[in-house]
Design an enzyme around this catalytic site. Structure first.
Site, PDB file in Angstrom:
ATOM      1  N   CYS A   2       0.824  -1.215   0.000  1.00  0.00           N
ATOM      2  CA  CYS A   2       0.000   0.000   0.000  1.00  0.00           C
ATOM      3  C   CYS A   2       0.861   1.269   0.000  1.00  0.00           C
ATOM      4  CB  CYS A   2      -0.927   0.092   1.199  1.00  0.00           C
ATOM      5  SG  CYS A   2      -1.985  -1.336   1.399  1.00  0.00           S
ATOM      6  N   ARG A  27       2.959   0.684  -5.516  1.00  0.00           N
ATOM      7  CA  ARG A  27       2.959  -0.036  -4.236  1.00  0.00           C
ATOM      8  C   ARG A  27       1.699  -0.873  -4.037  1.00  0.00           C
ATOM      9  NH1 ARG A  27       6.727   2.371  -0.730  1.00  0.00           N
ATOM     10  NH2 ARG A  27       5.704   1.354   1.017  1.00  0.00           N
ATOM     11  N   TRP A  74      -2.833  -2.505  -1.662  1.00  0.00           N
ATOM     12  CA  TRP A  74      -2.440  -3.853  -2.066  1.00  0.00           C
ATOM     13  C   TRP A  74      -3.071  -4.744  -1.015  1.00  0.00           C
ATOM     14  CZ3 TRP A  74       0.380  -8.122  -0.308  1.00  0.00           C
ATOM     15  CH2 TRP A  74       0.829  -8.999  -1.301  1.00  0.00           C
ATOM     16  N   ASN A  98      -0.680   1.763   5.874  1.00  0.00           N
ATOM     17  CA  ASN A  98       0.186   0.824   5.168  1.00  0.00           C
ATOM     18  C   ASN A  98       0.814  -0.066   6.228  1.00  0.00           C
ATOM     19  OD1 ASN A  98       2.100  -0.488   3.564  1.00  0.00           O
ATOM     20  ND2 ASN A  98       3.582   1.166   3.815  1.00  0.00           N
ATOM     21  N   GLY A  99       0.632  -1.381   6.085  1.00  0.00           N
ATOM     22  CA  GLY A  99       1.195  -2.301   7.067  1.00  0.00           C
ATOM     23  C   GLY A  99       0.165  -3.337   7.464  1.00  0.00           C
ATOM     24  N   GLU A 483      18.138 -13.859 -12.644  1.00  0.00           N
ATOM     25  CA  GLU A 483      17.538 -12.536 -12.834  1.00  0.00           C
ATOM     26  C   GLU A 483      16.723 -12.485 -14.134  1.00  0.00           C
ATOM     27  OE1 GLU A 483      16.894 -10.180 -11.046  1.00  0.00           O
ATOM     28  OE2 GLU A 483      16.651  -8.413 -12.298  1.00  0.00           O
ATOM     29  N   LYS A 487      12.782 -11.615 -14.194  1.00  0.00           N
ATOM     30  CA  LYS A 487      12.223 -10.505 -14.985  1.00  0.00           C
ATOM     31  C   LYS A 487      11.060 -11.012 -15.833  1.00  0.00           C
ATOM     32  CE  LYS A 487      13.331  -7.699 -13.347  1.00  0.00           C
ATOM     33  NZ  LYS A 487      14.211  -7.664 -12.242  1.00  0.00           N
ATOM     34  N   GLU A 490       7.891 -12.075 -13.612  1.00  0.00           N
ATOM     35  CA  GLU A 490       7.124 -11.056 -12.899  1.00  0.00           C
ATOM     36  C   GLU A 490       6.344 -10.136 -13.825  1.00  0.00           C
ATOM     37  OE1 GLU A 490       9.316  -8.292 -10.418  1.00  0.00           O
ATOM     38  OE2 GLU A 490      11.021  -8.307 -11.766  1.00  0.00           O
ATOM     39  N   HIS A 506      20.939 -32.771 -13.165  1.00  0.00           N
ATOM     40  CA  HIS A 506      20.475 -33.426 -11.940  1.00  0.00           C
ATOM     41  C   HIS A 506      18.984 -33.263 -11.740  1.00  0.00           C
ATOM     42  CE1 HIS A 506      24.627 -34.249 -10.947  1.00  0.00           C
ATOM     43  NE2 HIS A 506      24.878 -33.023 -11.384  1.00  0.00           N
ATOM     44  N   LYS A 604       6.023  -2.647  -5.493  1.00  0.00           N
ATOM     45  CA  LYS A 604       7.445  -2.299  -5.616  1.00  0.00           C
ATOM     46  C   LYS A 604       8.231  -2.593  -4.342  1.00  0.00           C
ATOM     47  CE  LYS A 604      11.052  -0.395  -7.552  1.00  0.00           C
ATOM     48  NZ  LYS A 604      11.782  -1.280  -8.485  1.00  0.00           N
TER      49      LYS A 604
HETATM   50  C1  AGP Z   1      12.405  -7.379  -8.842  1.00  0.00           C
HETATM   51  O1  AGP Z   1      12.150  -6.916 -10.081  1.00  0.00           O
HETATM   52  C2  AGP Z   1      11.483  -6.975  -7.768  1.00  0.00           C
HETATM   53  N1  AGP Z   1      10.917  -5.736  -7.853  1.00  0.00           N
HETATM   54  C3  AGP Z   1      11.859  -7.444  -6.378  1.00  0.00           C
HETATM   55  O2  AGP Z   1      12.359  -8.735  -6.469  1.00  0.00           O
HETATM   56  C4  AGP Z   1      12.816  -6.558  -5.551  1.00  0.00           C
HETATM   57  O3  AGP Z   1      14.108  -6.595  -6.066  1.00  0.00           O
HETATM   58  C5  AGP Z   1      12.771  -7.036  -4.095  1.00  0.00           C
HETATM   59  O4  AGP Z   1      11.462  -6.902  -3.608  1.00  0.00           O
HETATM   60  C6  AGP Z   1      13.742  -6.322  -3.204  1.00  0.00           C
HETATM   61  O5  AGP Z   1      13.465  -4.965  -3.106  1.00  0.00           O
HETATM   62  P1  AGP Z   1      14.514  -3.952  -2.482  1.00  0.00           P
HETATM   63  O6  AGP Z   1      15.711  -3.986  -3.346  1.00  0.00           O
HETATM   64  O7  AGP Z   1      13.814  -2.635  -2.504  1.00  0.00           O
HETATM   65  O8  AGP Z   1      14.815  -4.430  -1.103  1.00  0.00           O
END
Ligand code: AGP
Length: 609
Positions: A2, A27, A74, A98-99, A483, A487, A490, A506, A604
């Site tokens: 959020c 967010r 969220w 938020n939380g 990575e 990408k 997600e 394996h 994010k």
């Molecule tokens: C990756 O594209 C994501 N947005 C996510 O994995 C992100 O890197 C992760 O949540 C960590 O966030 P931070 O670097 O702000 O701690």
């Protein structure tokens, strides 16, 4: 997760809140809402879905309001419905949150037993219910807020506006991020700086346990649990980010803009090192006693930052010969890490607010480790909690899929590895100079790698219908396989796995059948021959091989598609090999019609556990 935003001052709050929410949409975007005070009373508008929808239901032209709060959600507790959307407005008290309020069920049962009625399924509603119940008991607004928030368990950043005193806006923080923006005759609060960056560059990060009463002219901060505890003089940070940095600047998506910003982001991070390396290494020496006899490094991070950490492990171990263990932060925080004398803990986080990473850092510090954070947000919680900070200079990263933060984190880790190696006598001056020169060439090479965009887009067109992709890499390019897969997953929702190429036999090789795409990250290095063999193995089983390499002559007859990247020092190859993987994921997602900057179910910054 959020996002929350608030405003009090001489301007009209409504456009500020709506604009702030748009910038916080990354967010969470299940529902949104605002509450503001007009000439008559508090008005509340909320709706499911995006801020655009909220914009349509708030009467336009906007009426004038000097104070207001907003929220983009969220969903955690309760479906993304209108009734569950914030602000929750009970008994004249509007709250955005938020939380997570962990004891909301107890509060709810208690108040229901007292005859109160609850309307939503959220944990948040417990907050305005409790405040208004305390007011009914005869406490003042401020006393009611303090009494109520002191009874909450969990993590919360709250914005509170009450009918009984609409000249004051309250902001509360415990465990979730909240920043106060200082203007002229006005104050702002938000979950994150970019939400209010077009209004101010002066920010104060509230500390956990603080409540802040804001009027147009004044700010009053206290510890709500310990009202007598003196609050230190606020340390206001001035950021050098511009509001343009948080705009799309003509690009279709923030992700694409941020991919293109990587040469600049890496360059700025390298320059930052030039400014602070001596001091950082000196500080490290003081902080971790006898640093250069340093025995071990622990790194903890999440998601993409974790992948940067794995790259860091290869680089630090090879150059500085210090053993490094890398853990996912959500595991590290509970694994009772064994922290020996002279262990350095490093957290890596773009936002500086990821709950698990912060908890991992606290765990390490509780066990007497010294903590260094590699972080992108000046003054964020990770930076404030750490003993030492190495800032990446990526600028605000808005796209949910992290790109420029990743390459900047790798740059910071390479510099740190070289700094440690040189101080430990592992790199002679001449070698250090050569390596540094190669690292400082990386921004130019990233630029070159991006020139293949059209080719990558054409390749993406052939992969849109794919259901699974395997990414393989070895050594320092193994985390690049991870990575690349992350990408793709997600933002395009295609199932992808990143795997160390040598481990494939394996188990995961069983997945391969006719035509399955396998991306092999294969720049020339000491185990180039090994990955060429792995390519043969998957090809023999019918895989469609997409190779990322700087040596096309050696690979083209073994692969169906070859994405050529510029050559560099093997340790720095991840900077260039990751570029086509970012672009490939981006183009596939766009072609599939996915919302690249706001992928489903994601936010994010993951500020809850
Ligand atoms: C990756 O594209 C994501 N947005 C996510 O994995 C992100 O890197 C992760 O949540 C960590 O966030 P931070 O670097 O702000 O701690």
């Amino acid at each position: 997760m959020c996002g929350i935003v608030g405003y009090i001052g001489h301007q009209n709050a409504l456009p500020i809140l709506i604009d702030g929410l748009k910038r916080l949409e990354y967010r969470g975007y299940d529902s949104s809402g605002i509450a503001y005070k007009n000439g008559k009373g508090i008005e509340v508008y909320k709706t499911t879905g995006r801020i655009k929808k909220l914009e349509h239901i708030v009467p336009f032209p906007y009426e004038h309001a000097n104070v207001g709060i907003g929220h983009t959600r969220w969903a955690t507790h309760g479906a993304p419905s209108e009734v569950n959307a914030h602000p929750h407005y009970i008994g004249g008290v509007a709250v955005v949150h938020n939380g997570i309020i962990e004891n909301y069920r107890e509060i709810r049962s208690k108040l229901i037993a007292e005859g109160e009625t609850f309307y939503s399924e959220t944990d948040t509603e417990a907050v305005p219910q409790l405040i208004s119940w305390n007011m009914k008991r005869g406490l003042s607004l401020y006393e009611s807020i303090v009494e109520s928030i002191s009874a909450l368990r969990g993590s919360f950043a709250l914005g509170i506006l009450s009918e009984s005193d609409p000249t004051t806006l309250y902001a509360v923080k415990k465990g979730s991020p909240l920043v106060i923006g200082y203007g002229e005759g006005e104050y702002f609060f938000a979950s994150d700086i970019p939400a209010i960056l077009s209004h101010t560059k002066r920010f104060l990060y509230l500390e956990d346990g603080q409540i802040c009463a804001l009027s147009a002219k004044d700010i009053d901060i206290k510890y709500f649990g310990q009202p007598k505890q003196a609050v230190p003089e606020p340390s206001i940070v001035e950021v050098d980010w511009t509001s343009a940095m948080a705009e799309k600047d003509g690009y279709d998506h923030f992700m694409l803009k941020e991919i293109h910003e990587q040469p600049r982001a890496v360059q700025d991070t390298l320059n930052e090192w030039n400014e602070c390396s001596e001091k950082l290494i000196e500080d490290l020496k003081l902080t971790v006693k006898k640093t250069f006899g340093l025995q071990r490094i622990h790194i903890a991070a999440c998601g993409t930052s974790y992948h940067a950490a794995v790259v860091g492990r290869y680089v630090i171990e090879e150059l500085a010969r210090i053993p490094v263990s890398v853990e996912i932060a959500s595991e590290y925080r509970y694994m009772q890490p064994i922290i020996e004398h002279d262990t350095l803990f490093i957290s890596i986080t773009q936002s500086g607010e990821t709950a698990d990473t912060l908890a991992a850092q606290r765990e390490a510090k509780n066990k007497e480790a010294r903590a260094l954070t590699i972080c992108n947000v000046v003054g964020s919680t990770a930076a404030r909690d750490a003993d030492l900070v190495l800032y990446t200079r990526a600028g605000p990263e808005i796209g949910v899929a992290s790109t420029k933060a990743f390459t900047s984190q790798m740059a910071a880790l390479c510099l740190l590895a070289m700094g440690l190696a040189s101080k430990r006598g592992r790199l002679m001056n001449g070698e250090l100079k050569i390596l540094m020169a190669q690292l400082f060439k990386v921004p130019e090479l990233i630029e070159k790698a991006m020139k293949k965009n059209a080719e990558i887009k054409a390749l993406a067109e052939t992969l849109v219908e794919t259901r699974d992709i395997l990414y393989l890499g070895r050594g320092v390019n193994y985390p690049i396989a991870l990575e690349g897969a992350l990408k793709l997953k997600e933002i395009s929702y295609i199932h992808a796995e990143g795997y160390p190429a040598g481990e494939m036999k394996h188990g995961s090789i069983a997945l391969i059948d006719e035509g399955m795409p396998v991306v092999a990250v294969a720049p020339v290095n000491s185990h180039f021959d090994k990955i060429l063999s792995n390519i043969e193995e998957v090809r023999a089983r019918g895989a469609r091989v997409i190779a990322v390499t700087d040596e096309p002559a050696a690979v083209s007859h073994k692969a169906d598609d070859v994405l050529v990247v510029p050559s560099t020092h093997p340790l720095f190859s991840p900077f260039v090999t990751v570029i086509p993987l970012q672009l490939l994921a981006y183009h596939i997602a766009v072609l599939k019609g996915c919302d690249v900057d706001r992928p489903r179910n994601l936010a994010k910054s993951v500020t809850v556990e």
